[in-house]
Design a protein around this motif. Structure first.
Motif, PDB file in Angstrom:
ATOM      1  N   MET A 114       0.816  -1.205   0.000  1.00  0.00           N
ATOM      2  CA  MET A 114       0.000   0.000   0.000  1.00  0.00           C
ATOM      3  C   MET A 114       0.855   1.263   0.000  1.00  0.00           C
ATOM      4  SD  MET A 114      -3.189   0.989   2.477  1.00  0.00           S
ATOM      5  CE  MET A 114      -2.311   1.582   3.915  1.00  0.00           C
ATOM      6  N   TYR A 115       1.922   1.232   0.789  1.00  0.00           N
ATOM      7  CA  TYR A 115       2.789   2.407   0.891  1.00  0.00           C
ATOM      8  C   TYR A 115       3.793   2.463  -0.264  1.00  0.00           C
ATOM      9  CZ  TYR A 115       0.575   2.392   5.394  1.00  0.00           C
ATOM     10  OH  TYR A 115      -0.374   2.383   6.383  1.00  0.00           O
ATOM     11  N   PHE A 116       4.103   1.329  -0.849  1.00  0.00           N
ATOM     12  CA  PHE A 116       4.918   1.314  -2.065  1.00  0.00           C
ATOM     13  C   PHE A 116       4.207   2.100  -3.167  1.00  0.00           C
ATOM     14  CE2 PHE A 116       5.679  -0.634  -6.226  1.00  0.00           C
ATOM     15  CZ  PHE A 116       7.058  -0.543  -6.336  1.00  0.00           C
ATOM     16  N   PHE A 117       2.906   1.826  -3.345  1.00  0.00           N
ATOM     17  CA  PHE A 117       2.129   2.553  -4.349  1.00  0.00           C
ATOM     18  C   PHE A 117       1.958   4.020  -3.954  1.00  0.00           C
ATOM     19  CE2 PHE A 117       0.323  -1.809  -5.213  1.00  0.00           C
ATOM     20  CZ  PHE A 117       0.914  -1.943  -6.456  1.00  0.00           C
ATOM     21  N   LEU A 118       1.865   4.282  -2.664  1.00  0.00           N
ATOM     22  CA  LEU A 118       1.704   5.661  -2.199  1.00  0.00           C
ATOM     23  C   LEU A 118       2.920   6.518  -2.553  1.00  0.00           C
ATOM     24  CD1 LEU A 118      -0.061   7.680  -0.716  1.00  0.00           C
ATOM     25  CD2 LEU A 118       0.903   6.872   1.451  1.00  0.00           C
ATOM     26  N   THR A 119       4.122   5.946  -2.488  1.00  0.00           N
ATOM     27  CA  THR A 119       5.311   6.707  -2.874  1.00  0.00           C
ATOM     28  C   THR A 119       5.292   7.041  -4.365  1.00  0.00           C
ATOM     29  OG1 THR A 119       6.605   4.677  -3.231  1.00  0.00           O
ATOM     30  CG2 THR A 119       6.743   5.692  -1.056  1.00  0.00           C
ATOM     31  N   HIS A 120       4.804   6.114  -5.174  1.00  0.00           N
ATOM     32  CA  HIS A 120       4.685   6.388  -6.606  1.00  0.00           C
ATOM     33  C   HIS A 120       3.653   7.488  -6.856  1.00  0.00           C
ATOM     34  CE1 HIS A 120       7.118   3.210  -8.625  1.00  0.00           C
ATOM     35  NE2 HIS A 120       7.018   2.652  -7.432  1.00  0.00           N
ATOM     36  N   LEU A 121       2.562   7.454  -6.093  1.00  0.00           N
ATOM     37  CA  LEU A 121       1.548   8.497  -6.220  1.00  0.00           C
ATOM     38  C   LEU A 121       2.126   9.855  -5.849  1.00  0.00           C
ATOM     39  CD1 LEU A 121      -1.431   9.187  -6.796  1.00  0.00           C
ATOM     40  CD2 LEU A 121      -1.899   8.794  -4.364  1.00  0.00           C
ATOM     41  N   SER A 122       2.939   9.902  -4.812  1.00  0.00           N
ATOM     42  CA  SER A 122       3.555  11.161  -4.401  1.00  0.00           C
ATOM     43  C   SER A 122       4.518  11.679  -5.470  1.00  0.00           C
ATOM     44  CB  SER A 122       4.294  10.979  -3.076  1.00  0.00           C
ATOM     45  OG  SER A 122       3.384  10.759  -2.010  1.00  0.00           O
ATOM     46  N   CYS A 123       5.272  10.776  -6.089  1.00  0.00           N
ATOM     47  CA  CYS A 123       6.158  11.183  -7.187  1.00  0.00           C
ATOM     48  C   CYS A 123       5.352  11.775  -8.343  1.00  0.00           C
ATOM     49  CB  CYS A 123       6.961   9.988  -7.686  1.00  0.00           C
ATOM     50  SG  CYS A 123       8.214   9.395  -6.531  1.00  0.00           S
ATOM     51  N   LEU A 124       4.223  11.158  -8.638  1.00  0.00           N
ATOM     52  CA  LEU A 124       3.360  11.670  -9.700  1.00  0.00           C
ATOM     53  C   LEU A 124       2.833  13.056  -9.371  1.00  0.00           C
ATOM     54  CD1 LEU A 124       1.269   8.507 -10.664  1.00  0.00           C
ATOM     55  CD2 LEU A 124       2.772   9.799 -12.185  1.00  0.00           C
ATOM     56  N   GLU A 125       2.417  13.249  -8.123  1.00  0.00           N
ATOM     57  CA  GLU A 125       1.866  14.548  -7.719  1.00  0.00           C
ATOM     58  C   GLU A 125       2.912  15.647  -7.844  1.00  0.00           C
ATOM     59  OE1 GLU A 125      -1.131  14.439  -7.566  1.00  0.00           O
ATOM     60  OE2 GLU A 125      -2.022  13.121  -6.080  1.00  0.00           O
ATOM     61  N   ILE A 126       4.154  15.333  -7.485  1.00  0.00           N
ATOM     62  CA  ILE A 126       5.233  16.319  -7.605  1.00  0.00           C
ATOM     63  C   ILE A 126       5.437  16.695  -9.073  1.00  0.00           C
ATOM     64  CG2 ILE A 126       7.720  16.666  -7.358  1.00  0.00           C
ATOM     65  CD1 ILE A 126       7.569  14.966  -4.803  1.00  0.00           C
ATOM     66  N   GLY A 127       5.502  15.687  -9.951  1.00  0.00           N
ATOM     67  CA  GLY A 127       5.681  15.966 -11.370  1.00  0.00           C
ATOM     68  C   GLY A 127       4.489  16.668 -11.981  1.00  0.00           C
ATOM     69  N   TYR A 128       3.295  16.268 -11.560  1.00  0.00           N
ATOM     70  CA  TYR A 128       2.041  16.801 -12.085  1.00  0.00           C
ATOM     71  C   TYR A 128       1.951  18.311 -11.880  1.00  0.00           C
ATOM     72  CZ  TYR A 128      -2.810  15.753 -13.445  1.00  0.00           C
ATOM     73  OH  TYR A 128      -3.994  15.645 -14.113  1.00  0.00           O
ATOM     74  N   THR A 129       2.319  18.758 -10.686  1.00  0.00           N
ATOM     75  CA  THR A 129       2.249  20.189 -10.395  1.00  0.00           C
ATOM     76  C   THR A 129       3.457  20.937 -10.965  1.00  0.00           C
ATOM     77  OG1 THR A 129       3.271  19.767  -8.232  1.00  0.00           O
ATOM     78  CG2 THR A 129       0.879  19.907  -8.305  1.00  0.00           C
ATOM     79  N   SER A 130       4.622  20.305 -10.948  1.00  0.00           N
ATOM     80  CA  SER A 130       5.847  20.987 -11.391  1.00  0.00           C
ATOM     81  C   SER A 130       5.859  21.271 -12.886  1.00  0.00           C
ATOM     82  CB  SER A 130       7.085  20.158 -11.022  1.00  0.00           C
ATOM     83  OG  SER A 130       7.209  20.037  -9.613  1.00  0.00           O
ATOM     84  N   VAL A 131       5.082  20.523 -13.663  1.00  0.00           N
ATOM     85  CA  VAL A 131       5.079  20.736 -15.100  1.00  0.00           C
ATOM     86  C   VAL A 131       4.227  21.946 -15.492  1.00  0.00           C
ATOM     87  CG1 VAL A 131       3.077  19.289 -15.717  1.00  0.00           C
ATOM     88  CG2 VAL A 131       5.003  19.499 -17.302  1.00  0.00           C
ATOM     89  N   THR A 132       3.366  22.427 -14.588  1.00  0.00           N
ATOM     90  CA  THR A 132       2.480  23.545 -14.933  1.00  0.00           C
ATOM     91  C   THR A 132       2.644  24.767 -14.029  1.00  0.00           C
ATOM     92  OG1 THR A 132       0.734  22.582 -13.552  1.00  0.00           O
ATOM     93  CG2 THR A 132       0.694  22.037 -15.898  1.00  0.00           C
ATOM     94  N   VAL A 133       2.790  24.552 -12.718  1.00  0.00           N
ATOM     95  CA  VAL A 133       2.728  25.667 -11.772  1.00  0.00           C
ATOM     96  C   VAL A 133       3.878  26.663 -11.921  1.00  0.00           C
ATOM     97  CG1 VAL A 133       2.670  26.311  -9.327  1.00  0.00           C
ATOM     98  CG2 VAL A 133       1.363  24.338 -10.134  1.00  0.00           C
ATOM     99  N   PRO A 134       5.157  26.237 -12.031  1.00  0.00           N
ATOM    100  CA  PRO A 134       6.231  27.234 -12.151  1.00  0.00           C
ATOM    101  C   PRO A 134       6.030  28.200 -13.318  1.00  0.00           C
ATOM    102  CG  PRO A 134       7.154  25.093 -11.648  1.00  0.00           C
ATOM    103  CD  PRO A 134       5.702  24.867 -11.932  1.00  0.00           C
ATOM    104  N   LYS A 135       5.586  27.690 -14.465  1.00  0.00           N
ATOM    105  CA  LYS A 135       5.347  28.561 -15.616  1.00  0.00           C
ATOM    106  C   LYS A 135       4.192  29.511 -15.336  1.00  0.00           C
ATOM    107  CE  LYS A 135       6.043  29.910 -19.877  1.00  0.00           C
ATOM    108  NZ  LYS A 135       7.273  30.633 -20.249  1.00  0.00           N
ATOM    109  N   MET A 136       3.161  29.012 -14.657  1.00  0.00           N
ATOM    110  CA  MET A 136       2.025  29.855 -14.306  1.00  0.00           C
ATOM    111  C   MET A 136       2.450  30.959 -13.350  1.00  0.00           C
ATOM    112  SD  MET A 136      -1.502  28.820 -12.350  1.00  0.00           S
ATOM    113  CE  MET A 136      -0.629  28.525 -10.823  1.00  0.00           C
ATOM    114  N   LEU A 137       3.284  30.630 -12.366  1.00  0.00           N
ATOM    115  CA  LEU A 137       3.761  31.613 -11.404  1.00  0.00           C
ATOM    116  C   LEU A 137       4.595  32.689 -12.095  1.00  0.00           C
ATOM    117  CD1 LEU A 137       4.808  29.275  -8.448  1.00  0.00           C
ATOM    118  CD2 LEU A 137       2.775  30.732  -8.585  1.00  0.00           C
ATOM    119  N   ALA A 138       5.426  32.290 -13.065  1.00  0.00           N
ATOM    120  CA  ALA A 138       6.228  33.263 -13.811  1.00  0.00           C
ATOM    121  C   ALA A 138       5.338  34.229 -14.572  1.00  0.00           C
ATOM    122  CB  ALA A 138       7.168  32.529 -14.768  1.00  0.00           C
TER     123      ALA A 138
END
Length: 317
Positions: A61-85
């Motif tokens: 359960m927690y193995f999959f949770l770490t993958h989900l957390s990695c996805l969330e980091i990438g998911y936001t990082s691909v859009t938010v920094p450009k939006m903030l700029a």
């Protein structure tokens, strides 16, 4: 599709309008989104580190949770920094090259599709744990988890291949202003002067295939879980078993609710501003809430976090 005119100018870069209507309060929005972004990074990194460092959480359960957390980091990082700029930068900070725009769309779609399949894998894990507890160790071994996670990432990576290829075959001319805060398919199609029928149909079918495939796995898994729980006589035992699923169900409801609204459509949405609000919800708000949902409703994660904080405090003395 825009009508032909002899003054067409082929587009080599786009300008993302973002939230043009909040010019007077752009610093407030910049601060708000920056805090949400940093909070998302901190939460997900904390979960990844705790699961890696705490031997008690080295379970599927927690193995999959770490993958989900990695996805969330990438998911936001691909859009938010450009939006903030775009909020605080000059006019040039709102520009994005044609290749950069397609790359952003590819990565965003890839990570979104991967998350759909990963949530399905997590539902399967809960199904085996509750419905077949005696066979759980054999059916959901470390090797199985690695293969499932690898399959999620691979199929997620393949998902945007055809849609992005078709997008690259479209001609963009005239206006290069994207009325959005990232390169999403719908506002891009609105700028194309090519026939977008095939592209829209493909987007619809690919999105529907991803969402239906993963949601059917989730629905079947939880139908079997509910059926199993109904046959448990003890109310306390029934609730204890179901409580391990509540966080996952909450995350699934938030994620799939917005995705079904946004992407299972064949026409460009009429309300662009409403689409932006929904996009903010699933690309920024949901990744920030997911770690909170998993940690606040999970005694093991809270315990691991407490032990990590206590150990750090003890070493600092």
């Amino acid at each position: 599709m825009q009508p032909y005119t002899p003054n067409w100018t082929h587009v080599t870069e786009f300008v993302m309008v973002g939230f043009a209507g909040v010019h007077e309060t752009r610093l407030l929005f910049f601060t708000l989104f920056l805090i949400m972004y940093l909070f998302t990074l901190l939460e997900n990194l904390a979960i990844i580190m705790v699961v890696i460092l705490d031997p008690r959480l080295r379970r599927p359960m927690y193995f999959f949770l770490t993958h989900l957390s990695c996805l969330e980091i990438g998911y936001t990082s691909v859009t938010v920094p450009k939006m903030l700029a775009g909020f605080i930068g000059g006019e040039g900070d709102k520009n994005i090259s044609y290749a950069g725009c397609l790359s952003q769309l590819f990565i965003f779609t890839f990570l979104g599709a991967t998350e759909c399949f990963l949530l399905a894998a997590m539902a399967y894990d809960r199904y085996v744990a509750i419905c077949m507890p005696l066979r759980y160790g054999a059916l959901v071994s470390l090797g199985t988890c690695i293969r499932l996670a690898g399959a999620c990432w691979l199929v997620g990576f393949l998902t945007p291949m055809l849609p992005i290829y078709l997008m690259s075959q479209l001609t963009f001319c005239g206006s290069n202003v994207i009325d959005h805060f990232f390169c999403d398919a719908s506002p891009l199609l609105a700028l194309s002067c090519s026939d977008v029928t095939l592209k829209e149909t493909t987007d619809f079918l690919v999105s529907l295939a991803v969402l239906l495939t993963s949601s059917v796995v989730i629905a079947v898994s939880y139908s079997n879980i509910v059926w199993t729980l109904m046959h448990i006589r003890s109310v306390a035992e029934r609730w204890k078993a179901f409580s391990t699923c509540t966080a996952h169900l909450t995350v699934v409801s938030l994620f799939y609710g917005t995705l079904f609204f946004m992407y299972v459509r064949t026409k460009v949405a009429s309300s662009i501003n409403f689409n932006k609000v929904v996009s903010v919800f699933y690309s920024i708000v949901t990744p920030m809430l997911n770690p909170l949902i998993y940690s606040l409703r999970n005694k093991e994660v809270k315990g691991a976090l407490s032990r990590a904080i206590s150990l750090k405090s003890w070493k600092g003395q």
